[in-house]
Design a protein around this motif. Structure first.
Motif: not given
Length: 443
Positions: A112-117, A119-120, A290-294, A313-314
């Motif tokens: 499954l894909p890792v969020p490209r943030t 934090a991730a 500015p926004v972190d989806a994870a 968080r992740v």
């Protein structure tokens, strides 16, 4: 290190692979190899001087937890057994939940894909460094195909890969079929990704087939390689001469002549005169967003948050997504619900297919009713361990429900289950106890 032209070694096509002309190397799924001995076919290939690279699928380096030492040791052992010059894995998560989230531990059974943030990326980078320190040979990581996109991502795929290489020095395994998949499913331009990633870090390249259904590209590895995928390979070749290129096929294997024809198409694509290798466009790292989806909130400058807080968080984000996909919980905000439904059905179908392979007696015993019965089971029982455990749990649930209805088939299923799990068949009263225990263990 130059590898040349290779093919994915699978037991079903072992003889054909040995007979194919012009094969310089093969790749074998690491988890399918025994720790202390090799299949005779791989032994013969190695004796001929054919390089064998172990390809891992279960580390889950993109997950919130640090890599499991046992899985790392197993991958290292396969590398040693094969005398491999490198090992490969994926930029993906394959499990979620557990202690960090106080929720049941869940297995995806798929990449499954890792969020490209950012934090991730921090979490992934540390996991990669842990893996590199535990392996006896260099590590290369593969970009994956995805049906779904994380909302509010901060980096493109090329930028994410470039940052990962800069932080860890890891090599890349670029799958051009996956770049095409992400073009169809997520609108991402393969040429842009190739411009942004560090092509000098490429260890080798994967080429595979797939099929498009209702506007969604499925990276099946069970269909012939298509012209659009070869076009992406040509795009890559125009930027760099890859050290190695490998054909992947995992199911619905064609005759040896079909495999040879696909390899010839790959060779022709690599050999075509395209005006020489051009210099890729200059890479421009993207500044933090500015926004972190994870994390579901505002992201501070990378490196200023405690590592465990980032992992938590992740973990929450990945557990929420995986639970929606395999346990029917509400979908996290921002995701495409239609694509989540497609991914959920694909995960259940893959579970059914793989269980049929690891326990072929089950579809033999159940006949045409196997698939319907397994998919019904999968809707109520997310996978919490490997596929072999999944097969046993499926059989156990059938027996508790006094199924299959045919008495002879039920006796065969009982004997199969007893031979692998316990001397006595399960009773209906044991099922709630087992289910409660599995939830407590996952918390």
């Amino acid at each position: 290190m130059k590898l040349g032209i290779g093919i994915g070694w699978r037991p079903e096509i072992a003889e054909a692979v040995e007979a194919l002309p012009g094969i310089d190397w093969v790749e074998a799924v690491a988890e399918n190899l025994c720790a202390d001995h090799l299949p005779a076919s791989l032994v013969r290939l190695r004796e001929r001087g054919v390089t064998v690279v172990p390809h891992g699928v279960s580390l889950g380096l993109g997950g919130a937890d640090r890599p499991d030492p046992g899985r790392l040791a197993a991958l290292a052992a396969r590398a040693g057994l094969l005398g491999a010059p490198l090992v490969t894995e994926h930029i993906a998560f394959v499990r979620a939940g557990g202690a960090r989230t106080a929720t049941p531990a869940l297995e995806a059974g798929h990449l499954l894909p890792v969020p490209r943030t950012w934090a991730a990326l921090e979490v992934l980078s540390e996991n990669v460094r842990v893996a590199q320190d535990s392996l006896p040979v260099p590590l290369a990581l593969e970009n994956i195909a995805a049906l779904i996109s994380w909302p509010d991502e901060e980096l493109t795929e090329g930028q994410f890969l470039a940052e990962l290489v800069d932080r860890t020095g890891v090599r890349l395994l670029i799958d051009v079929a996956n770049l095409h998949t992400n073009h169809v499913n997520r609108g991402e331009d393969p040429a842009t990704a190739l411009d942004e990633l560090p092509v000098e870090a490429i260890a080798y390249v994967h080429v595979a087939g797939g099929v498009e259904k209702d506007g969604v590209w499925h990276d099946t590895h069970a269909h012939p390689v298509t012209a659009p995928v070869l076009d992406v390979l040509a795009e890559l070749r125009s930027r760099v001469a890859p050290p190695g290129v490998l054909l992947e096929r995992d199911d619905d294997f064609p005759p040896a002549a079909g495999l040879a024809a696909e390899l010839d198409s790959i060779r022709a694509t690599l050999d075509a005169d395209r005006g020489g290798v051009r210099r890729p466009a200059a890479r421009t790292p993207k500044a933090g967003c500015p926004v972190d989806a994870a994390s579901g909130g505002h992201a501070p400058t990378p490196g200023t948050v405690e590592p465990e807080a980032l992992r938590d968080r992740v973990a929450v984000a990945q557990a929420s997504l995986l639970s929606a996909l395999v346990a029917g919980t509400p979908a996290p905000g921002g995701f495409d619900h239609r694509r989540l439904a497609v991914q959920s059905r694909a995960l259940a179908a893959k579970r059914a297919d793989v269980v049929a392979k690891v326990a072929p007696e089950l579809p033999e015993i159940l006949g045409r009713g196997y698939r319907e019965a397994f998919l019904a089971y999968a809707r109520s029982r997310p996978m919490s361990a490997g596929y072999r455990r999944d097969a046993l749990d499926f059989a156990e649930q059938l027996l508790i429900a006094d199924r299959p209805e045919d008495e002879a088939a039920r006796r065969r299923l009982t004997r199969w289950w007893q031979d692998r799990a316990a001397p006595r068949p399960p009773r209906r009263a044991t099922w709630p106890v087992r289910a409660a225990r599995s939830v407590r263990v996952g918390r």
